[in-house]
Design a protein around this motif. Structure first.
Motif, mmCIF file in Angstrom:
data_model
loop_
_atom_site.group_PDB
_atom_site.id
_atom_site.type_symbol
_atom_site.label_atom_id
_atom_site.label_comp_id
_atom_site.label_asym_id
_atom_site.label_seq_id
_atom_site.Cartn_x
_atom_site.Cartn_y
_atom_site.Cartn_z
ATOM 1 N N ASP A 43 0.824 -1.210 0.000
ATOM 2 C CA ASP A 43 0.000 0.000 0.000
ATOM 3 C C ASP A 43 0.856 1.257 0.000
ATOM 4 O O ASP A 43 0.473 2.285 -0.576
ATOM 5 N N SER A 44 2.016 1.185 0.648
ATOM 6 C CA SER A 44 2.914 2.342 0.657
ATOM 7 C C SER A 44 3.631 2.498 -0.677
ATOM 8 O O SER A 44 3.959 3.617 -1.080
ATOM 9 N N ILE A 47 1.733 3.561 -4.854
ATOM 10 C CA ILE A 47 1.314 4.916 -5.223
ATOM 11 C C ILE A 47 2.408 5.670 -5.972
ATOM 12 O O ILE A 47 2.125 6.543 -6.801
ATOM 13 N N THR A 77 -0.675 11.187 -1.541
ATOM 14 C CA THR A 77 0.319 10.418 -0.794
ATOM 15 C C THR A 77 0.094 10.503 0.707
ATOM 16 O O THR A 77 0.133 9.494 1.420
ATOM 17 N N LEU A 80 -3.170 8.777 3.186
ATOM 18 C CA LEU A 80 -3.057 7.439 3.771
ATOM 19 C C LEU A 80 -2.444 7.519 5.162
ATOM 20 O O LEU A 80 -2.934 6.903 6.110
ATOM 21 N N VAL A 115 -9.773 -0.154 -0.017
ATOM 22 C CA VAL A 115 -9.228 -0.550 -1.322
ATOM 23 C C VAL A 115 -10.338 -0.616 -2.362
ATOM 24 O O VAL A 115 -10.147 -0.218 -3.521
ATOM 25 N N GLN A 118 -11.016 2.823 -3.632
ATOM 26 C CA GLN A 118 -9.969 3.288 -4.539
ATOM 27 C C GLN A 118 -10.071 2.621 -5.906
ATOM 28 O O GLN A 118 -9.892 3.264 -6.944
ATOM 29 N N ILE A 127 -10.534 8.418 -4.750
ATOM 30 C CA ILE A 127 -9.255 7.780 -4.424
ATOM 31 C C ILE A 127 -8.702 8.337 -3.118
ATOM 32 O O ILE A 127 -8.099 7.609 -2.319
ATOM 33 N N ARG A 131 -8.168 5.994 0.170
ATOM 34 C CA ARG A 131 -6.868 5.904 0.849
ATOM 35 C C ARG A 131 -6.988 6.290 2.318
ATOM 36 O O ARG A 131 -6.279 5.758 3.165
ATOM 37 N N GLY A 135 -6.262 3.684 5.208
ATOM 38 C CA GLY A 135 -5.289 4.097 6.218
ATOM 39 C C GLY A 135 -5.700 3.687 7.619
ATOM 40 O O GLY A 135 -4.853 3.283 8.427
ATOM 41 N N ILE A 196 -4.045 -1.203 -7.541
ATOM 42 C CA ILE A 196 -4.814 -0.873 -6.337
ATOM 43 C C ILE A 196 -5.604 -2.082 -5.846
ATOM 44 O O ILE A 196 -5.551 -2.455 -4.676
#
Length: 538
Positions: A43-44, A47, A77, A80, A115, A118, A127, A131, A135, A196
């Motif tokens: 997930d990190s 993106i 960015t 999240l 998810v 997204q 999106i 996120r 998060g 995603i």
């Protein structure tokens, strides 16, 4: 103790037999728990590539756009990390209320919802919302999985097992880079929806697997249910319920918890949180000192600047102008991260946490200053850029073998049981808070239409790593080879700079039994004197 449980027998007092030998089954259970790092890392990592895709840029900015604006890049960015910060703080309470394992499973469910949002997105709003929701789930998992692993892992391999979590994070980053690389040229929504949507798989695997793993025995000790604690401990150690190893270890956990509660009783909800900040900041074993250590350590991990490479690596390499395939370079840096991290499985237990963190910070600082200097002098030279990339890879090697896993290992070890869930949660929240801050400000520092620092940003990361070096030398204790209960004693009797020489010399269970016998002897002596006085008066 509550719950109708039987108080465990007294411990044997042998500091070398407060834990059962490590078995393959126990080891494999801990390794699977580390799987939670995969979707955290994925997930990190995905993106970075998605934000560099032509189709995604046009979806967000319009048909004529060639790049994301700094504000949208920052928002996508950082949102999240904003969600994970909040989720990590809530996770501490949930882990104490419903259990460590159940909290992680709940986090997986929330993550899947995020998810799905997204994946369905066709614009900025959904999106960002997705996120944020994802998060929350990542915050639950990233905070509690470290707590869970630290509490069930045998002391002799605890550092290696928790390092396995960081390795899974790296694997997740690598998988994200591979998927981004494979879909980058698609000119439809599948270019970003495939990277995603694939995240759901990792969450499902972790949630289903955790149903078959035991709850943390220390959670049940905290709840006062010693019977369930003994059953879970026996499963975690792969020993019979009536094994002397299980009896001794459970006695030690209970005695340590009673000792901590005798110093600072837990009280109600607000008192439990207030207890995290009690004591003197000058005393290494005080609760507030442990909280400061955990939260500042996660802050320092973010200050190393590694997420600049993983969040903004693709767009940064694009800006250098001399690299033909920035996606490939990002994939290479991620591969270095993955291949380097397993070294920490050995070094974390062999060399110790403190030494790795000290020298790792120094190694990163040197590499970053070299990158910054080359980027300042010859940023437009293709050969110079290759040297810069080489030192960025060496810098990632130092991070992956030291601060990457080391920070997570230490925060899982330094908190006492009454505040452990909240302490690890606050430490993880600190990680995400600084992750969010860096994600917000970095585009404004490096983008050509903003600060335009380019490679000069590594002067900042190098300076911060120099601070990490000093911080590690002054404040980080050595916890290698100790049970979580022995770490408590070590913090009471040493400082960070002398901690590596400390050797366990007693157990909480034996100390408690000795105190009980002395109290009984004093009571018996007092009753004898009363009886004698009474007979004399007659």
């Amino acid at each position: 103790m509550a719950g109708g449980a039987v108080v465990p027998p007294s411990g044997g007092g042998d500091v070398n037999r407060v834990e059962a030998p490590v078995t393959i089954k126990a080891y494999m259970m801990c390794i699977f728990a580390a799987f939670g790092g995969i979707f955290f890392g994925y997930d990190s990592g995905y993106i970075s590539g998605v934000m560099g895709m032509d189709y995604f840029i046009k979806v967000i900015e319009g048909p004529d756009a060639t790049s994301l604006t700094s504000s949208n890049k920052s928002l996508i960015t950082s949102i999240l990390s904003a969600g994970t910060f909040t989720g990590a703080l809530f996770a501490g309470d949930l882990a104490d209320w419903i259990g460590r394992r159940t909290t992680v499973i709940l986090g997986c469910g929330i993550f899947i919802i995020g998810v799905a949002l997204q994946t369905a997105s066709a614009g900025l709003a959904l999106i960002v919302a997705g996120r944020l929701v994802a998060g929350f789930g990542v915050g639950f998992v990233s905070a509690v999985i470290i707590l869970y692993m630290s509490e069930i892992a045998p002391r002799k391999v605890r550092g290696a097992v928790v390092s396995g979590y960081q390795f899974c994070v790296c694997v997740g980053l690598l998988l994200a880079s591979c998927v981004d690389y494979a879909t980058q040229d698609r000119q439809d929504s599948s270019s970003y929806r495939i990277p995603i949507g694939l995240q759901m798989l990792w969450a499902i695997v972790l949630a289903v697997g955790l149903f078959f793993l035991p709850e943390s025995p220390r959670y049940y000790v905290k709840k006062g249910d010693l019977e369930k604690a003994a059953i879970c401990l026996a499963r975690a150690r792969d020993q019979p319920r009536d094994s002397a190893y299980i009896t001794d270890e459970l006695a030690e956990i209970v005695a340590n918890h009673e000792h901590e509660m005798s110093i600072i009783p837990e009280g109600n909800y607000f008192t439990a949180w207030a207890n995290c900040f009690r004591g003197s900041i000058w005393k290494p074993s005080s609760n507030i000192r442990r909280v400061i250590l955990g939260t500042s350590m996660q802050m320092m991990q973010q200050w190393t600047g590694v997420n600049f490479v993983f969040y903004f690596g693709t767009t940064f390499f694009q800006q250098l102008g001399t690299i033909e395939n920035p996606f490939l370079i990002s994939l290479i840096t991620t591969l270095v991260n993955v291949c380097s991290t397993p070294i920490s499985f050995w070094s974390m237990e062999r060399l110790g946490r403190r030494a790795l963190l000290i020298w790792g910070a120094l190694g990163m600082a040197i590499c970053q200053f070299i990158v910054a200097i080359i980027g300042t002098v010859k940023s437009d030279n293709a050969d110079a850029v290759k040297v810069m990339i080489a030192f960025i890879c060496i810098y990632i090697f130092f991070f992956a073998t030291t601060w990457g896993p080391g920070a997570w290992v230490v925060i899982g070890e330094v908190f006492s049981l009454p505040i452990r869930a909240k302490g690890v949660a606050m430490s993880t929240a600190s990680n995400w808070l600084w992750n969010c801050i860096i994600a917000v400000i970095t585009p404004y520092m490096v983008d050509p239409d903003k600060g335009n620092l380019g490679p000069k940003v590594f002067y900042i990361w190098g300076s911060l790593c120099t601070i990490c070096f000093v911080y590690a030398y002054l404040l980080i204790p050595e916890t290698k080879g100790l049970t979580l209960e022995q770490v408590d004693t070590m913090l009471e009797e040493t400082t960070a700079r002398t901690s590596a020489k400390w050797v366990p010399h007693s157990t909480f269970a034996s100390d408690r039994d000795r105190a009980d016998k002395q109290a009984a002897a004093r009571t018996g002596h007092h009753e004898t004197k009363l009886a004698s006085a009474s007979s004399e008066s007659v």
